[in-house]
Scaffold this active site. Structure first.
Site, short mmCIF file in Angstrom:
data_model
loop_
_atom_site.label_atom_id
_atom_site.label_comp_id
_atom_site.label_asym_id
_atom_site.label_seq_id
_atom_site.Cartn_x
_atom_site.Cartn_y
_atom_site.Cartn_z
N ASP A 12 0.88 -1.18 0.00
CA ASP A 12 0.00 0.00 0.00
C ASP A 12 0.92 1.23 0.00
O ASP A 12 2.13 1.11 0.22
CB ASP A 12 -0.89 0.00 1.26
CG ASP A 12 -1.79 1.23 1.34
OD1 ASP A 12 -2.39 1.58 0.31
OD2 ASP A 12 -1.90 1.84 2.42
N SER A 13 0.32 2.40 -0.18
CA SER A 13 1.11 3.63 -0.09
C SER A 13 1.61 3.88 1.34
O SER A 13 2.59 4.58 1.51
CB SER A 13 0.24 4.82 -0.52
OG SER A 13 -0.86 4.94 0.36
N CYS A 75 -4.29 -1.51 -1.95
CA CYS A 75 -4.49 -0.07 -2.13
C CYS A 75 -5.46 0.11 -3.29
O CYS A 75 -5.22 -0.41 -4.39
CB CYS A 75 -3.14 0.55 -2.44
SG CYS A 75 -3.22 2.28 -2.92
N GLU A 157 -3.06 8.98 8.27
CA GLU A 157 -1.60 8.75 8.34
C GLU A 157 -0.99 9.51 9.52
O GLU A 157 0.01 9.10 10.07
CB GLU A 157 -0.91 9.18 7.03
CG GLU A 157 -1.08 8.19 5.87
CD GLU A 157 -0.22 6.93 6.01
OE1 GLU A 157 0.79 6.95 6.74
OE2 GLU A 157 -0.58 5.91 5.38
N CYS A 190 -11.04 2.90 0.10
CA CYS A 190 -9.63 3.21 0.38
C CYS A 190 -9.29 2.36 1.60
O CYS A 190 -10.06 2.35 2.58
CB CYS A 190 -9.44 4.69 0.69
SG CYS A 190 -7.79 5.09 1.30
N HIS A 192 -7.28 2.78 3.86
CA HIS A 192 -7.09 3.55 5.10
C HIS A 192 -8.41 3.71 5.88
O HIS A 192 -8.39 3.85 7.11
CB HIS A 192 -6.58 4.96 4.77
CG HIS A 192 -5.12 5.04 4.46
ND1 HIS A 192 -4.55 4.49 3.35
CD2 HIS A 192 -4.10 5.63 5.15
CE1 HIS A 192 -3.25 4.75 3.35
NE2 HIS A 192 -2.96 5.43 4.42
#
Ligand code: DGL
Length: 273
Positions: A12-13, A75, A157, A190, A192
């Site tokens: 993932d990022s 992701c 994040e 997403c 996240h």
């Protein structure tokens, strides 16, 4: 090494893919995995499909070189921008799975004659990947309200998943309750966003089902590994975590998600062939 006992690569990022890695650990405790968070380049969601594709291929190459038997593109931004080209390049070398198709299969099975909301990064929403796939489910008769919610990833994040003073106004702005009142479910497009489940439940007063890719991806991965005779027979799987830039936030979220501290190893995408 017996190929079935080789690790599963997950990328993932940043830390969002940890939600998918955790679901994989729960569903497949005998599997080892290697996780890469491309923290030096996040967020992916505001980048062009070309740049996301370049990073995704470098990450896939690293995981291939580490001997993975499968790669999970954990992701949505990378799945929507790069999955077709990743599959074309890697499908004859290892199993490669995205995070969008398992969610579409879940929706196909469980949602009919209703409206659904979709939130994701600018890249994911702009790509139309979910919209087109849902549009093709003609007999489900679904209406979709799609919204890009780009500021949510940096907030997550930064570890601000419990910061109601920040999240409250942001969710009111992106997801006005009256606009989403007809929706039975909200697709968290997403990886996240599952970390915001408590804030989203509170925002919608628990009136909307939160459709999260992690469980769907783990279930689909388990079925595919079984079909290919690639399920590990190790007593217990181990895990390795790599990041392209060390951040305290990644370390503490990995600890929170897995309930134990993990060593993070720094890695450069330039090591990819
Ligand atoms: N977790 C990612 C996704 O599923 C990427 C978020 C980002 O880096 O913008 O889209």
């Amino acid at each position: 090494m017996n190929q079935a006992n080789a690790p599963i690569g997950i990328f993932d990022s940043g830390l969002g893919g940890l939600t998918v890695a955790h679901a994989i650990r729960e569903a497949l405790p005998h599997e080892s995995f290697i996780y890469i968070g491309d923290t030096a380049h996040l967020p992916y969601g505001d980048k062009s499909p070309e740049v996301i594709t370049q990073y995704s291929h470098q990450l896939a190459e690293i995981l291939l070189c580490k001997g993975c038997k499968a790669i999970v593109v954990a992701c949505n931004s990378a799945s929507s921008a790069a999955f077709a080209s990743l599959r074309a390049k890697y499908h004859d070398k290892l199993l490669i799975v995205d995070v969008i198709s398992p969610v579409i299969a879940h929706i196909k099975a469980h949602y009919h004659n209703t409206a659904l909301g979709l939130i994701g990064t600018s890249q994911t929403i702009r790509s139309g990947a979910y919209q087109e796939a849902i549009h093709r489910l003609t007999s489900n008769n679904l209406e979709l309200i799609a919204r890009a919610t780009p500021v949510l990833t940096p907030v997550i994040e930064d570890g601000l998943v419990d910061a109601n003073d920040i999240l409250g106004p942001l969710l009111n702005h992106y997801l006005p309750k009256d606009e989403f009142a007809s929706c039975r479910g909200l697709i968290l497009g997403c990886t996240h966003y599952p970390l915001l489940k408590p804030a989203l439940e509170k925002h919608f007063d628990g009136d909307i089902a939160l459709i999260d890719s992690a469980g769907c991806v783990a279930k689909s991965l388990k079925a595919k590994l079984a079909e290919l005779n690639l399920l590990s027979d190790k007593p217990v799987g181990n895990s390795e975590f790599y990041v392209t830039d060390y951040t305290e936030q990644f370390a503490s979220m990995a600890q929170k998600v897995f309930q134990e501290a993990h060593q993070l190893t720094l890695l450069s995408l330039d090591t990819a062939a």
